[in-house]
Scaffold this active site. Structure first.
Site, PDB file in Angstrom:
ATOM      1  N   TYR A  66      -0.072   7.987 -37.619  1.00  0.00           N
ATOM      2  CA  TYR A  66      -0.913   9.091 -38.067  1.00  0.00           C
ATOM      3  C   TYR A  66      -2.098   8.657 -38.930  1.00  0.00           C
ATOM      4  CZ  TYR A  66       1.994  12.671 -35.971  1.00  0.00           C
ATOM      5  OH  TYR A  66       2.633  13.472 -35.051  1.00  0.00           O
ATOM      6  N   GLU A 101       8.971  15.884 -36.103  1.00  0.00           N
ATOM      7  CA  GLU A 101       9.361  14.802 -35.202  1.00  0.00           C
ATOM      8  C   GLU A 101      10.512  13.978 -35.770  1.00  0.00           C
ATOM      9  OE1 GLU A 101       5.623  12.838 -34.626  1.00  0.00           O
ATOM     10  OE2 GLU A 101       4.757  14.660 -33.747  1.00  0.00           O
TER      11      GLU A 101
END
Length: 417
Positions: free
Chosen positions: A95, A137
């Site tokens: 990310y 997630e």
């Protein structure tokens, strides 16, 4: 946390992103891959070359900006993104990489218009989304690994059967090499395969829908051979689909991820209409076989559109199911009808799917509609459902390939080849 001022700045930049979104995302991908070529093991390069991935990411960024002040409305979007990310083993450390290069691309393309305040606002917005995604997630990774028969990452499976279902579709039956029982899945979900094609320097990950009911012992997928597009004479065919068709044989091993996907048959008593185009038949077949295996008495209409007999996969199986079970009916459309095609056996209607020919076969009551296939097919079905006044809560869909109206921020769409 986003401040109200930052939220306003993000929303104020939407017109600029609409004007330059695809350029920004192309710049983002080029920059990120140059700095982190290892991410090419996750992203589908075919979608980079065609520009579909850039358009998908641009649409996603705009969708996020539109709802940034109402994050609770992002639930469905977050779920679909999370399923795709988990199937690709996207990790928290990815990310910051994406965020860095996305902000850099915005700054490069917008130039002086991307003030420090605007970039700070987008950094905060991206950080908020990343935090949400990492949390969702993480929970999905844990649940997939800790369920009975579950595992982490990619696990070796052996191809026990390979069957040519049509001129362009082949089934692969997969059993775990370690012989352990398999976790269940929801009919409509998909598997991710990690493949290293000989002479290629990187792994490639693709998603293929499961095409049978869960049984705890084996999985089955169906793979369409993606040929080189006639409109692009120098474009290659699908790297992975052709490899699976031409080189993978019974006895070979493939690396498989636990099933994922937010498109699946709902638990209800409503009638069911399953509509598929081309290889979109695969998740519908899983739904059909699950309904049969469970002894369901729900009225089912199985609608399939194919180019013609040579492209019509699983014809004999669906015909047999419709013959045996009185609550199940089928309706098949052929775009091209051959001289030897027999109505009722090969096809039921000639031409494209239309409301006028579909309506007489629809079950009574408030049916649920599941539809899957190429983009043009799903758009046509949407028009039909609009004319039938079917509400959104009874529509369930998946389009094969990157969507132009929705895609993950990390958007490595995998089923395109």
């Amino acid at each position: 946390m986003l401040t109200p001022q930052q939220t306003a700045l993000v929303q104020a930049t939407v017109p600029a992103l609409e004007a330059h979104g695809e350029t920004i995302t192309r710049t983002f991908y080029a920059s990120m891959f140059a700095a982190h070529p290892e991410l090419l093991n996750i992203f589908n390069p075919a979608n980079q070359k065609t520009g579909r991935q850039a358009r998908s990411l641009a649409a996603s960024v705009l969708a996020y900006a539109a709802y940034i002040d109402h994050p609770e409305r992002l639930g469905g979007m977050v779920g679909r993104i999370a399923h795709k990310h988990v199937s690709l083993e996207v990790q928290p450390e990815h990310y910051p990489i994406v965020g860095e290069h996305l902000l850099g691309a915005i700054a490069t393309v917008l130039g002086d218009a991307a003030t420090p305040e605007i970039l700070d606002a987008w950094a905060a917005a991206y950080g908020q989304l990343a935090e949400i995604m990492i949390g969702v997630e993480g929970g999905m990774y844990t649940q997939a690994a800790e369920q009975p028969g579950g595992w982490r990452g990619f696990k070796p499976f052996r191809v026990t059967h390979k069957v040519q279902e049509s001129g362009v579709i082949a089934s692969l039956v997969l059993e775990p090499v370690d012989g352990q029982p398999l976790p269940p899945f929801r009919p409509g979900q998909y598997l991710s395969l990690k493949v290293r094609v000989p002479a290629q320097e990187r792994d490639q990950i693709r998603q293929y829908s499961l095409s049978d009911a869960p049984n705890g012992r084996r999985y089955r997928i169906a793979v369409k051979r993606e040929l080189a597009p006639q409109t692009e004479p120098f474009a290659p065919g699908g790297l992975i689909s052709n490899y699976l068709h031409d080189d993978i044989q019974e006895g070979d091993e493939l690396l498989i991820h636990t099933p994922a996907g937010d498109f699946f048959l709902q638990d209800s008593d409503r009638p069911v209409v399953l509509l598929s185009g081309g290889v979109g038949i695969t998740p519908m077949l899983s739904m059909l076989n699950t309904l049969v295996a469970s002894g369901s008495t729900r009225p089912v209409l199985f609608v399939h559109a194919a180019l013609g007999a040579s492209a019509h996969a699983f014809r004999e199986h669906v015909n047999e199911v419709a013959r045996i079970y009185p609550n199940i009916r089928k309706l098949v459309y052929y775009t091209e009808v051959g001289a030897e095609d027999r109505p009722g056996e090969h096809h039921d209607e000639a031409g494209l799917i239309r409301l006028e020919t579909l309506r007489p076969h629809l079950p009574q009551g408030d049916a649920e509609y599941y539809y899957c296939g190429p983009e043009g097919f799903t758009r046509a079905v949407e028009v039909i459902l609009d004319r039938l006044n079917v509400p959104a809560e009874r529509r369930f869909t998946e389009t094969f390939g990157p969507s132009q109206s929705f895609a993950p921020v990390l958007a490595p769409a995998g089923a395109a080849d």
